[in-house]
Design an enzyme around this catalytic site. Structure first.
Site, PDB file in Angstrom:
ATOM      1  N   GLY A 390       7.069  -1.408  10.598  1.00  0.00           N
ATOM      2  CA  GLY A 390       7.933  -0.492   9.866  1.00  0.00           C
ATOM      3  C   GLY A 390       7.151   0.705   9.380  1.00  0.00           C
ATOM      4  O   GLY A 390       7.634   1.838   9.378  1.00  0.00           O
ATOM      5  N   ALA A 391       5.921   0.458   8.943  1.00  0.00           N
ATOM      6  CA  ALA A 391       5.028   1.505   8.465  1.00  0.00           C
ATOM      7  C   ALA A 391       3.631   0.906   8.348  1.00  0.00           C
ATOM      8  O   ALA A 391       3.466  -0.306   8.460  1.00  0.00           O
ATOM      9  CB  ALA A 391       5.491   2.028   7.108  1.00  0.00           C
ATOM     10  N   ASN A 394      -2.414   3.132   6.246  1.00  0.00           N
ATOM     11  CA  ASN A 394      -3.696   3.814   6.434  1.00  0.00           C
ATOM     12  C   ASN A 394      -4.029   4.676   5.203  1.00  0.00           C
ATOM     13  O   ASN A 394      -3.188   5.433   4.731  1.00  0.00           O
ATOM     14  CB  ASN A 394      -3.633   4.733   7.648  1.00  0.00           C
ATOM     15  CG  ASN A 394      -2.970   4.067   8.826  1.00  0.00           C
ATOM     16  OD1 ASN A 394      -3.453   3.072   9.324  1.00  0.00           O
ATOM     17  ND2 ASN A 394      -1.838   4.608   9.251  1.00  0.00           N
ATOM     18  N   HIS A 426       5.980   0.032  -0.935  1.00  0.00           N
ATOM     19  CA  HIS A 426       5.117  -1.006  -0.353  1.00  0.00           C
ATOM     20  C   HIS A 426       3.806  -0.384   0.151  1.00  0.00           C
ATOM     21  O   HIS A 426       2.714  -0.883  -0.147  1.00  0.00           O
ATOM     22  CB  HIS A 426       5.875  -1.671   0.794  1.00  0.00           C
ATOM     23  CG  HIS A 426       5.132  -2.743   1.520  1.00  0.00           C
ATOM     24  ND1 HIS A 426       5.373  -4.075   1.353  1.00  0.00           N
ATOM     25  CD2 HIS A 426       4.142  -2.676   2.453  1.00  0.00           C
ATOM     26  CE1 HIS A 426       4.575  -4.785   2.124  1.00  0.00           C
ATOM     27  NE2 HIS A 426       3.822  -3.956   2.819  1.00  0.00           N
ATOM     28  N   GLU A 427       3.926   0.710   0.893  1.00  0.00           N
ATOM     29  CA  GLU A 427       2.719   1.315   1.472  1.00  0.00           C
ATOM     30  C   GLU A 427       1.832   1.928   0.396  1.00  0.00           C
ATOM     31  O   GLU A 427       0.603   1.886   0.493  1.00  0.00           O
ATOM     32  CB  GLU A 427       3.090   2.373   2.515  1.00  0.00           C
ATOM     33  CG  GLU A 427       4.000   1.881   3.632  1.00  0.00           C
ATOM     34  CD  GLU A 427       3.526   0.604   4.283  1.00  0.00           C
ATOM     35  OE1 GLU A 427       2.307   0.366   4.322  1.00  0.00           O
ATOM     36  OE2 GLU A 427       4.370  -0.189   4.743  1.00  0.00           O
ATOM     37  N   HIS A 430      -0.161  -0.701  -1.212  1.00  0.00           N
ATOM     38  CA  HIS A 430      -1.299  -1.089  -0.365  1.00  0.00           C
ATOM     39  C   HIS A 430      -2.528  -0.212  -0.619  1.00  0.00           C
ATOM     40  O   HIS A 430      -3.650  -0.619  -0.296  1.00  0.00           O
ATOM     41  CB  HIS A 430      -0.935  -0.945   1.111  1.00  0.00           C
ATOM     42  CG  HIS A 430      -0.387  -2.183   1.742  1.00  0.00           C
ATOM     43  ND1 HIS A 430      -0.977  -3.418   1.616  1.00  0.00           N
ATOM     44  CD2 HIS A 430       0.698  -2.374   2.537  1.00  0.00           C
ATOM     45  CE1 HIS A 430      -0.263  -4.309   2.299  1.00  0.00           C
ATOM     46  NE2 HIS A 430       0.752  -3.702   2.862  1.00  0.00           N
TER      47      HIS A 430
HETATM   48 ZN    ZN Z   1       2.240  -4.314   4.133  1.00  0.00          ZN
END
Ligand code: ZN
Length: 1006
Positions: A390-391, A394, A426-427, A430
């Site tokens: 989904g994504a 980085n 979510h990203e 991270h």
């Molecule tokens: Zn993830």
């Protein structure tokens, strides 16, 4: 990375069409739903219904719908039966061979730690297709500085398949000559022996040139994609996806998460492109190495700033055509400012604002929440036409599918808008969980993903408090975890001893993402949000720039708990004082418990047992799984009774049974209040009746009703509860006490599991349809009577969900209205359609229409510019009721790129009568698919396609097929499909007749 969850829409044509899968709320690899309805020809709309329902349910429930789950066992040794079915590759990996067939000198998937990378200087010169030239290639050079941590004469690092290397030199302060070289493709390793051992602390430089084709079908490493710009001209771009083990396919490196280093990047590109990297651009200078350009003055070299210390799987770069534009903003935080850029093709220039609004709220919020600065000066986010997940998070350059980044107010649904916010949150989470603190090895992937999933809800909750995000946790990931982890072929959250890249790939599943996050949610309920935050701050700050293990996290939580509570606190004498001991029972054992509670006078009697969807699975598959905890858990149990309204606690500390005494004789007990525990609950029949009565009176909130429905349907599914209980519980929804649609999503998902098994019985399908229409009546009218402007976010989702169910069961009010809107729109496409209903309108149009309607959408795909609309159009294209159209579509699957092919296949698989055709097509073309596509992520989804088969013949056929194929990363989900098929067979044997007669009885009373 975001999975995911979850999936709804199927792409149809090529990348240039903009078709793509709808994605779940996370960056997990795309999930494909496999529920289906099996319609008889005369009741096709009901079949449509189940299909649409599925889409609805999936949309709402995100990943819940997977009948199959995956994973194997590990907290336990495998049985002979399972072992014999593992992929041939797994079985033959005992000795890894080099290119000439000799044994590799290094036989371990893990690199030795004698040489550790400090820095990389990487130069890439991609040549993308131009007029008259279709191939593309990347030329590069890398210089790796290594620290000799202990003497060795062996230099071992990763070189992925397809990379050609040359001009390799090794230098050090004193002379070093290469003595021998061995390349081991099965481990992606290059082994170089040099003339002497390095000395501890000595620095070595390894330099080499490399060259590799930039491929389009394989969506990892450095790969190419294409799309059509607003003038319908074809544009090419190239970008990366490294996680988990594909950085080695982009450039030679030490490709392990623990081997962190800095990266310098230079990109040589022609003037028609621009490039992005994790770090900001330092400067651009002229170059003369663009060999494909006739005018070398158009050749540029972009030189980027040196990166922070990071893992190889987080390296990212992209080469974009000038058509790409960005929305730029300096986001202020309490600690400084960050340059944020949202990138997409110019045709989507007006769809970037929502992503920016999420980012400018969530990024500073997380920085404060974790008490740790975002360490880079910039954060770019780009949407790309083809992406496996989904994504991907980085560092400083997050890459998305278009559907998870772009918000088009004319076409994006409420649910999709929420999904975009969740994926972005979510990203960004991270950037701390995974990027600043990284798991030591892939066996603890959950440390990255489970926290990103859980905190994505906290982030969106901060962005939009009115969306009630924390109330969506049960339906969006806890229910999925309970589903997947109910199989013998699930696996523990922590899987020690991963020994094959395929096993690493297979870790990106519901267990790492959803069971992990459900576990954190349970922990949150036990220790409290304040303690949880404090523990996270300790963990992140203590291990910043380094790697950590689960035990480090639990120690941080224990420390936070003591700091917050001292020796007192609500659980002073409970197991919570040793959180590592508590959590070990949940992270190292496969599956979870079923807790049964019985009332005996003024006593409550609790019993825990391992829950399996196929109760006799261990004997069927001859499993000899064992667990050091004996498949018992340290279970926190919340309970209420008619006299106890504030939940009280009791712990089962590895005990099989436990009895507590109350000061009253309860009329009922409800355990797992608010569904925060990661377990299922069972009651006596009389207690269930009381819970049904209370639900009818509106006593419980949406989450508890959803949990009761989930447990009741599941227990009935395995013949542990009379089917009347879940059906009558479902019936209580007709009084419309609840504002949320989550109980509807759970109930309809469970019913849609049964759909395929009764689809051959027209009477049963009619009865079921009539019954659901009756339950739907009041809630549907209530929600449709509200004015658009008055609807809350939750009510919009409820309306979208109930509309989808209405179409599924051919409810006349909704279906007639939507089909009429379709006809008006077909007559004049400027007729405005509500975004939340467009997809249903398109689908009904194609389903009730003829081949000209299908052709209309196929043509439209080449004209539209909105990726959000393209998603709806693609969905409609998979809805034809014309046999020939569907057949031709299936036969053309391999002409599409992998993302599109498998997305369409997943959707077709949910349609009655088509699942068999699709799977047969896959069986015939299996070897071609394996060769053409990089199946890594996709395989785990493809092997779930047949999970809804339900005959003994299906089971034997699948067993035989799987046993004779190299399933690579799909081997776990293949076994889970088999287990699901076995569960379906059991349901038919034990429940089919009872279900039909009970529904008959319900329907005839209408
Ligand atoms: Zn993830």
């Amino acid at each position: 990375m975001e999975n995911v969850e979850e999936v709804q829409i199927l792409p149809l044509k090529s990348a240039s069409d903009g078709c793509e899968n709808h994605v779940s709320s996370s960056d997990k690899p795309q999930q494909q739903q496999s529920s289906q309805a099996k319609p008889s020809s005369s009741k096709r709309l009901l079949a449509l219904a189940f299909l649409l329902l599925l889409i609805a349910v999936i949309t709402i429930v995100i990943l819940l719908g997977l009948l199959a789950s995956r994973s194997c066992d590990n907290g336990a040794s495998e049985s002979d039966g399972l072992q014999s079915r593992r992929s041939p590759k797994s079985l033959t990996r005992a000795v890894y061979l080099d290119e000439s067939g000799k044994a590799c000198q290094h036989q371990d998937i893990r690199l030795p730690k004698s040489l550790l990378p400090i820095s990389y200087q990487l130069l890439v010169r991609p040549v993308l297709p131009s007029q008259g030239q279709k191939t593309s290639v990347n030329f590069g050079r890398v210089k790796m500085m290594l620290n000799c941590s202990r003497p060795t004469d062996a230099i071992i690092f990763h070189v992925g398949a397809g990379i050609r290397i040359s001009d390799l030199t090794v230098t050090a302060a004193q002379r070093l000559d290469e003595v021998s070289r061995q390349r081991c493709p099965s481990l992606d390793l290059l082994y170089i022996r040099v003339s002497r051992q390095c000395t501890t602390g000595e620095l070595l430089n390894v330099s080499l040139s490399f060259e590799r084709e930039i491929e389009g079908d394989k969506l990892d490493g450095f790969y190419m994609a294409k799309y059509k710009d607003k003038n319908r001209a074809l544009r090419y771009m190239a970008s990366t996806h490294m996680e988990p083990v594909s950085a080695r396919k982009a450039f030679p490196c030490f490709d392990e998460p623990e081997m962190k280093a800095t990266f310098d990047l230079e990109v040589i590109r022609d003037w028609r492109y621009k490039s992005l990297f994790n770090m900001p651009l330092a400067r651009t200078v002229p170059d003369t190495r663009c060999s494909h350009l006739t005018n070398q003055s158009g050749c540029h070299r972009d030189i980027f700033q040196t990166s922070v210390v990071m893992s190889t799987y987080l390296v990212a770069y992209a080469v974009l055509p000038m058509d790409y534009v960005s929305l730029q903003k300096v986001v202020k935080t309490s600690r400084g400012s960050i340059q944020v850029g949202i990138w997409a093709p110019s045709s989507s220039q007006n769809q970037l604002d929502f992503a920016m609004s999420v980012t400018e709220k969530v990024l500073p919020y997380f920085e404060d929440l974790f008490n740790l600065s975002y360490p880079l000066p910039k954060l770019d986010m780009i949407g790309v036409p083809q992406f496996a997940a989904g994504a991907m998070e980085n560092w400083g350059l997050i890459i998305y599918r278009f559907s998870t980044l772009l918000y088009d107010p004319n076409y994006t649904t409420t649910i999709d808008k929420q999904t975009i916010a969740e994926v972005i949150s979510h990203e960004i989470a991270h950037q701390w969980f995974g990027n600043i603190v990284t798991m030591k090895w892939w066996d603890e992937l959950w440390l990255n993903e489970a926290f990103a999933v859980f905190t994505q809800y906290i982030g969106v909750d901060a962005f939009k408090p009115g969306w009630s995000m924390m109330d969506r946790c049960y339906v969006e990931f806890v229910a999925s975890a309970l589903q997947t982890d109910s199989l013998l072929h699930s696996h523990p959250i922590i899987v020690p001893g991963l020994s094959d890249p395929n096993e690493i790939e297979s870790m990106f599943d519901d267990i790492s993402y959803f069971k992990g996050s459900a576990l954190i949610r349970m922990l949150d309920a036990v220790i409290g949000r304040r303690t949880l935050k404090r523990g996270l701050i300790i963990y992140l700050n203590r291990f910043a720039w380094r790697n950590a293990a689960s035990s480090d996290l639990f120690a941080a939580f224990s420390e936070a708990y003591m700091l917050e509570n001292g020796d007192s606190g609500p659980h002073a004498n409970s197991p919570v004082r040793n959180l590592t001991r508590v959590m070990d029972t949940w992270t190292t054992q496969v599956n979870y418990p079923l807790v049964t509670v019985r009332i005996r006078g003024n006593k409550l009697h609790f019993r825990q047992e391992r829950f399996l969807l196929v109760p006799n699975a261990t004997s069927i598959w001859k499993s000899n799984q064992t667990s050091r905890f004996g498949f018992r858990w340290i279970v926190p149990i919340w309970y209420v009774t008619d006299r106890i309204s504030e939940p009280r606690w009791v712990w089962m500390d590895l005990e099989e049974e436990k009895t507590i005494e109350l000061d009253h004789q309860p009329k009922f007990v409800k355990i797992n209040f608010n569904q925060t525990g990661l377990y299922r609950c069972s009651y006596e029949q009389s207690n269930w009746r009381e819970l049904i009565r209370l639900s009818r009176e509106g006593y419980f909130d949406s989450t508890d009703v959803a949990g009761l429905l989930n447990d009741a349907f599941t227990l009935a599914y395995i013949n542990r509860l009379n089917i009347s209980v879940p059906i009558e519980l479902f019936e209580t929804l007709q009084d419309d006490h609840l504002s949320s649609a989550t109980p509807w999503s759970i109930a309809m998902h469970k019913i849609s599991e049964i759909g395929p098994m009764i689809a051959g019985d027209q009477q049963a399908m009619t009865d079921l349809s009539k019954f659901i229409v009756k339950i739907l009546n009041r809630p549907l009218r209530n929600i449709l009577s509200k004015k658009e402007a008055e609807l809350t976010h939750m009510e919009r989702i409820k309306r979208q969900t109930l509309n989808q169910i209405a179409v599924m069961v051919d409810e006349p009010l909704v279906t007639n209205k939507l089909f009429k809107m379709y006809q008006q729109w077909r007559a004049n496409t400027s007729f405005p359609l509500p975004p939340d209903e467009i997809e249903l309108i398109y689908e009904i149009g194609v389903y009730k229409g003829n081949t000209s309607d299908w052709q209309f959408f196929k043509n439209r795909l080449n004209e539209i510019e909105s990726y959000s609309e393209a998603k709806h159009v693609c969905s409609a294209l998979a809805m034809s009721s014309d046999v020939d159209t569907n057949y031709r579509l299936i036969q053309s699957l391999l002409n599409l790129n992998s993302q599109e092919a498998f997305s369409i296949a997943a959707k077709l698989c949910r349609r009655s009568g088509l699942r068999e055709l699709v799977w047969s097509y896959f069986e015939r073309n299996w070897d071609i698919m394996m060769e053409r596509y990089d199946m890594a992520f996709t395989l785990t989804e493809v092997t779930k396609f047949p999970a809804e088969f339900h005959t003994e013949y299906d089971y034997q056929r699948l067993s035989s097929f799987f046993a004779n194929r190299d399933l690579q990363s799909g081997w776990r989900s293949a076994f889970q499909s088999l287990e699901s098929v076995k569960a379906n067979i059991n349901w038919i044997a034990h429940n089919l007749d009872d279900f039909k007669s009970f529904i008959r009885q319900k329907a005839s009373g209408l």
